[in-house]
Design a protein around this motif. Sequence first.
Motif, PDB file in Angstrom:
ATOM      1  N   PRO A   1      23.230  25.866  46.443  1.00  0.00           N
ATOM      2  CA  PRO A   1      23.930  24.898  47.171  1.00  0.00           C
ATOM      3  C   PRO A   1      24.824  24.468  46.073  1.00  0.00           C
ATOM      4  O   PRO A   1      24.427  24.195  44.896  1.00  0.00           O
ATOM      5  CB  PRO A   1      23.001  23.711  47.661  1.00  0.00           C
ATOM      6  N   GLY A   2      25.950  24.021  46.317  1.00  0.00           N
ATOM      7  CA  GLY A   2      26.905  23.455  45.596  1.00  0.00           C
ATOM      8  C   GLY A   2      27.976  22.622  46.012  1.00  0.00           C
ATOM      9  O   GLY A   2      28.076  22.147  47.310  1.00  0.00           O
ATOM     10  N   GLY A   3      29.274  22.706  45.425  1.00  0.00           N
ATOM     11  CA  GLY A   3      30.475  21.976  46.025  1.00  0.00           C
ATOM     12  C   GLY A   3      30.811  22.323  47.531  1.00  0.00           C
ATOM     13  O   GLY A   3      31.462  21.482  47.880  1.00  0.00           O
ATOM     14  N   VAL A   4      30.499  23.401  47.809  1.00  0.00           N
ATOM     15  CA  VAL A   4      30.964  23.490  49.168  1.00  0.00           C
ATOM     16  C   VAL A   4      29.827  23.586  49.865  1.00  0.00           C
ATOM     17  O   VAL A   4      28.711  24.334  49.942  1.00  0.00           O
ATOM     18  CB  VAL A   4      31.666  25.115  49.614  1.00  0.00           C
ATOM     19  N   THR A   5      29.790  22.433  51.159  1.00  0.00           N
ATOM     20  CA  THR A   5      28.419  22.137  51.572  1.00  0.00           C
ATOM     21  C   THR A   5      27.929  23.293  52.812  1.00  0.00           C
ATOM     22  O   THR A   5      28.728  23.970  53.332  1.00  0.00           O
ATOM     23  CB  THR A   5      28.467  20.838  52.564  1.00  0.00           C
ATOM     24  N   LEU A   6      26.828  23.330  52.893  1.00  0.00           N
ATOM     25  CA  LEU A   6      26.082  24.102  53.944  1.00  0.00           C
ATOM     26  C   LEU A   6      26.841  23.953  55.321  1.00  0.00           C
ATOM     27  O   LEU A   6      26.978  24.771  56.174  1.00  0.00           O
ATOM     28  CB  LEU A   6      24.520  23.918  53.944  1.00  0.00           C
ATOM     29  N   GLU A   7      26.780  22.610  55.853  1.00  0.00           N
ATOM     30  CA  GLU A   7      27.571  22.302  56.800  1.00  0.00           C
ATOM     31  C   GLU A   7      29.076  22.829  57.146  1.00  0.00           C
ATOM     32  O   GLU A   7      29.294  23.234  58.241  1.00  0.00           O
ATOM     33  CB  GLU A   7      27.526  20.840  57.101  1.00  0.00           C
ATOM     34  N   ALA A   8      29.832  22.814  56.006  1.00  0.00           N
ATOM     35  CA  ALA A   8      31.024  23.289  56.071  1.00  0.00           C
ATOM     36  C   ALA A   8      30.809  24.972  56.014  1.00  0.00           C
ATOM     37  O   ALA A   8      31.710  25.490  56.877  1.00  0.00           O
ATOM     38  CB  ALA A   8      31.865  22.994  54.651  1.00  0.00           C
ATOM     39  N   LEU A   9      30.079  25.474  55.486  1.00  0.00           N
ATOM     40  CA  LEU A   9      29.937  27.047  55.724  1.00  0.00           C
ATOM     41  C   LEU A   9      29.562  27.573  56.888  1.00  0.00           C
ATOM     42  O   LEU A   9      29.742  28.407  57.471  1.00  0.00           O
ATOM     43  CB  LEU A   9      28.863  27.578  54.556  1.00  0.00           C
ATOM     44  N   ARG A  10      28.515  26.620  57.446  1.00  0.00           N
ATOM     45  CA  ARG A  10      28.193  26.834  58.961  1.00  0.00           C
ATOM     46  C   ARG A  10      29.342  26.918  59.970  1.00  0.00           C
ATOM     47  O   ARG A  10      29.026  27.733  61.039  1.00  0.00           O
ATOM     48  CB  ARG A  10      26.942  25.766  59.319  1.00  0.00           C
ATOM     49  N   ALA A  11      30.222  26.163  59.736  1.00  0.00           N
ATOM     50  CA  ALA A  11      31.240  26.245  60.791  1.00  0.00           C
ATOM     51  C   ALA A  11      32.070  27.528  60.781  1.00  0.00           C
ATOM     52  O   ALA A  11      32.569  27.762  61.914  1.00  0.00           O
ATOM     53  CB  ALA A  11      32.331  25.236  60.380  1.00  0.00           C
ATOM     54  N   ILE A  12      31.963  28.364  59.804  1.00  0.00           N
ATOM     55  CA  ILE A  12      32.688  29.568  59.641  1.00  0.00           C
ATOM     56  C   ILE A  12      31.610  30.747  60.015  1.00  0.00           C
ATOM     57  O   ILE A  12      31.783  31.766  60.589  1.00  0.00           O
ATOM     58  CB  ILE A  12      33.364  29.775  58.459  1.00  0.00           C
ATOM     59  N   ILE A  13      30.199  30.460  59.432  1.00  0.00           N
ATOM     60  CA  ILE A  13      29.262  31.416  59.452  1.00  0.00           C
ATOM     61  C   ILE A  13      28.069  30.859  60.100  1.00  0.00           C
ATOM     62  O   ILE A  13      27.032  30.143  59.399  1.00  0.00           O
ATOM     63  CB  ILE A  13      28.837  32.126  58.011  1.00  0.00           C
ATOM     64  N   PRO A  14      27.899  30.751  61.547  1.00  0.00           N
ATOM     65  CA  PRO A  14      26.936  29.767  62.059  1.00  0.00           C
ATOM     66  C   PRO A  14      25.608  30.410  61.775  1.00  0.00           C
ATOM     67  O   PRO A  14      24.578  29.721  61.716  1.00  0.00           O
ATOM     68  CB  PRO A  14      27.191  30.067  63.626  1.00  0.00           C
ATOM     69  N   ASP A  15      25.419  31.586  61.361  1.00  0.00           N
ATOM     70  CA  ASP A  15      23.883  32.068  61.098  1.00  0.00           C
ATOM     71  C   ASP A  15      23.890  31.968  59.596  1.00  0.00           C
ATOM     72  O   ASP A  15      22.651  32.680  59.365  1.00  0.00           O
ATOM     73  CB  ASP A  15      23.629  33.360  61.979  1.00  0.00           C
ATOM     74  N   VAL A  16      24.594  31.494  58.904  1.00  0.00           N
ATOM     75  CA  VAL A  16      24.317  31.509  57.415  1.00  0.00           C
ATOM     76  C   VAL A  16      22.593  31.157  56.967  1.00  0.00           C
ATOM     77  O   VAL A  16      22.277  29.966  57.641  1.00  0.00           O
ATOM     78  CB  VAL A  16      25.371  30.622  56.478  1.00  0.00           C
ATOM     79  N   VAL A  17      22.214  31.476  55.990  1.00  0.00           N
ATOM     80  CA  VAL A  17      20.956  31.296  55.775  1.00  0.00           C
ATOM     81  C   VAL A  17      20.759  30.635  54.385  1.00  0.00           C
ATOM     82  O   VAL A  17      21.247  30.874  53.507  1.00  0.00           O
ATOM     83  CB  VAL A  17      19.962  32.612  55.566  1.00  0.00           C
TER      84      VAL A  17
END
Length: 356
Positions: free
Chosen positions: A203-219
């Motif tokens: 985890p780092g400068g781009v949040t999990l929540e922000a990534l989920r908006a583009i990749i809903p099933d990101v692990v």
Amino acid sequence: MKPMHIKTQVYRLNPQNIAPATIRMAGKTIREGGLVAFPTETVYGLGANALDAEAVARIFAAKDRPASDPIIVHIAALEMLAEITPNPPPLLDELSTAFWPGPLTVILPRGLRIPSLVSAGRETVGVRIPSHPIARALLDAAEVPIAAPSANRFARPSATQAHHVMQDLNGRIDMLLDGGSTTIGLESTVLDLTADPARILRPGGVTLEALRAIIPDVVYQARYLALEDDAPQSPGQLLKHYAPDAELRLYQGTPKAARAAMRQSAKAAFAAGRRVGIIVYEEDRAHFADLAMAQVQLGADDVQIGARLFAALRDLEAQGVDMILARDPAPQGLGLAIWDRLVRAAEGQIINVDEA
Ligand code: TXA
Ligand code: MG
């Protein structure tokens, strides 16, 4: 390979007005196989020509980095991606539009031009486009992709200020571009796009929540390995990382319970002759104000806390403390990266204080 002692040249650069002669010289140093430390928006990086295996070998030597830990390749623009990876997946279009330039590293299949050493022998490569003006100017001047891990000795807190780089790497690198403090202060998010579904390795400068908006099933699955465990699946998941010289104890629980336990331990350790330092969030300030021991204030929100975290560990260390107390932040947004770095700095010493 042991690094030779070399004179490290330090140049101050104004990110808003970058001296062209200095950046040209730095670019040339990279092209010719030298090592240049430079600021990015996350932390300082230790750069070498990513296409030159010998130069990359010098990075490992300078950092005392184990050869099993792969290095991120930095590029100036998407057009350079073709040099790094054969066929970028369609998902990268959306990700790069949303997050590049910026603190996201993606793991992709490694192209033929990238020496295997960069990736520690893996068939994959990590790549990102940084947004810091000095990093961008250096990439333009070097005209090659730049392999750059964080500019600290292995298992030390990352460097967010030029003097941190000097503490760890003076005499081991050719040049340091001092561009002041880095803004984010936590490293990039590492996202493995060769996994299906995509997986967050750090985890780092781009949040999990922000990534989920583009990749809903990101692990994302927090998984930490002790240094002794051999052949870790994902090398960056080593537990011993970001560790200051002092022992760090991390208190986990409600803010109220964690603060109370920290106060109690701080007083007991102090009475026992330990030199204690406390990491203090703004909302905790009044609770520790009466304690006459080293304290660093990290700020009121995750942006401020993230920006100052590594400097705080190094500051307390410089004040000679042998024990650092901190409480865990809520693992949401940037807080997840802060939590991850604290867990690793604590090397597993997590004290759960919630009542059963
Ligand atoms: O923000 C950042 O990412 C900074 C700046 C300088 O860009 N760099 C950085 O690099 O933090 P480093 O080497 O300290 O951390 C890179 C992480 C390591 O945990 C490494 O194992 C992981 O990324 N990594 C790099 N390439 C990888 C690959 N091909 N497969 C799996 N993990 C990889
Ligand atoms: Mg690092």
